[in-house]
Design a protein around this motif. Structure first.
Motif, PDB file in Angstrom:
ATOM      1  N   UNK A   1       0.826  -1.208   0.000  1.00 61.95           N
ATOM      2  CA  UNK A   1       0.000   0.000   0.000  1.00 61.95           C
ATOM      3  C   UNK A   1       0.856   1.251   0.000  1.00 61.95           C
ATOM      4  N   UNK A   2       0.281   2.303  -0.607  1.00 62.13           N
ATOM      5  CA  UNK A   2       0.885   3.626  -0.584  1.00 62.13           C
ATOM      6  C   UNK A   2      -0.185   4.569  -0.052  1.00 62.13           C
ATOM      7  N   UNK A   3       0.073   5.158   1.107  1.00 63.04           N
ATOM      8  CA  UNK A   3      -0.872   6.038   1.792  1.00 63.04           C
ATOM      9  C   UNK A   3      -0.286   7.439   1.898  1.00 63.04           C
ATOM     10  N   UNK A   4      -1.124   8.398   2.262  1.00 65.32           N
ATOM     11  CA  UNK A   4      -0.641   9.754   2.506  1.00 65.32           C
ATOM     12  C   UNK A   4      -1.474  10.395   3.610  1.00 65.32           C
ATOM     13  N   UNK A   5      -0.868  11.378   4.258  1.00 63.92           N
ATOM     14  CA  UNK A   5      -1.509  12.130   5.331  1.00 63.92           C
ATOM     15  C   UNK A   5      -1.155  13.599   5.139  1.00 63.92           C
ATOM     16  N   UNK A   6      -2.158  14.456   5.337  1.00 64.11           N
ATOM     17  CA  UNK A   6      -1.930  15.897   5.270  1.00 64.11           C
ATOM     18  C   UNK A   6      -2.892  16.574   6.231  1.00 64.11           C
ATOM     19  N   UNK A   7      -2.734  17.873   6.400  1.00 59.46           N
ATOM     20  CA  UNK A   7      -3.638  18.626   7.273  1.00 59.46           C
ATOM     21  C   UNK A   7      -4.475  19.578   6.432  1.00 59.46           C
ATOM     22  N   UNK A   8      -5.773  19.542   6.699  1.00 59.91           N
ATOM     23  CA  UNK A   8      -6.708  20.454   6.063  1.00 59.91           C
ATOM     24  C   UNK A   8      -7.436  21.194   7.172  1.00 59.91           C
ATOM     25  N   UNK A   9      -7.259  22.508   7.194  1.00 65.89           N
ATOM     26  CA  UNK A   9      -7.824  23.361   8.255  1.00 65.89           C
ATOM     27  C   UNK A   9      -7.438  22.831   9.633  1.00 65.89           C
ATOM     28  N   UNK A  10      -6.164  22.381   9.744  1.00 66.77           N
ATOM     29  CA  UNK A  10      -5.621  21.912  11.010  1.00 66.77           C
ATOM     30  C   UNK A  10      -6.004  20.495  11.394  1.00 66.77           C
TER      31      UNK A  10
END
Length: 187
Positions: free
Chosen positions: A34-43
């Motif tokens: 698997x290839x996953x990602x994480x980011x922040x949107x409006x904290x």
């Protein structure tokens, strides 16, 4: 007689060159990778993944500096957890998947760090932009399979991911953490 046979066996054993039985991991098991990602949107932390990718891999733990890998990720296979989010992200301001259907990583140098830890230097290409990246990774042998795990941070501005009003980082953060778990079979 016994001593002569023992001497002959020992001489034969010493005449055979020592060689380690190399194990090379080459075939990626897509159902276990698997290839996953994480980011922040409006904290708020948001997680996503890519459902489809292809790869080539050649890794021998006895010769890690000779390792080679490439990954082509189908950007339209993005899964943000919401169909409307998926459609937004593949559009022109974000991935522009119609014009740039894949992101590509190609390894260059692999540096062993000890304890099954490595640094993989390579190039990441997204939306026609190429950036050097260094990816920390671990490798664990599991029977006839091997598991590669790691993560790295990319800055979406480096690849023009989020153009126009999305180019600012007030709503969607610049840093995106890409995480992977790749399982491969040995040949």
């Amino acid at each position: 007689m016994k001593h002569r046979l023992l001497g002959l066996a020992l001489a034969t054993a010493l005449a055979i060159p020592f060689s380690s039985h190399a194990v090379e991991y080459t075939t990626v098991q897509k159902d276990k990778s698997r290839i996953d990602f994480t980011y922040k949107q409006m904290g708020v932390t948001v997680d996503g993944k890519f459902r489809r990718f292809s790869s080539t891999l050649s890794f021998d733990p006895a010769k890690p500096t000779a390792a080679k890998a490439s990954f082509d990720v189908e950007l339209a296979s993005v899964d943000t957890g919401a169909p409307e989010g998926d459609q937004e992200v593949i559009g022109k301001p974000w991935f522009n998947a119609a014009a740039f259907p894949t992101a590509r990583f190609v390894s260059g140098a692999v540096k062993p760090l000890g304890g099954n830890r490595y640094e993989v230097a390579g190039e990441l290409s997204i939306k026609g932009k190429i950036q050097p990246v260094v990816v920390p990774a671990t490798f664990t042998a599991q029977g006839s399979s091997g598991v590669f795990e790691g993560s790295f941070t990319l800055r979406r501005a480096d690849f023009s991911i989020g153009e126009g009003s999305w180019a600012k980082f007030d709503i969607v953060a610049n840093d995106v953490v890409v995480k992977f778990r790749i399982t491969a079979n040995s040949k």
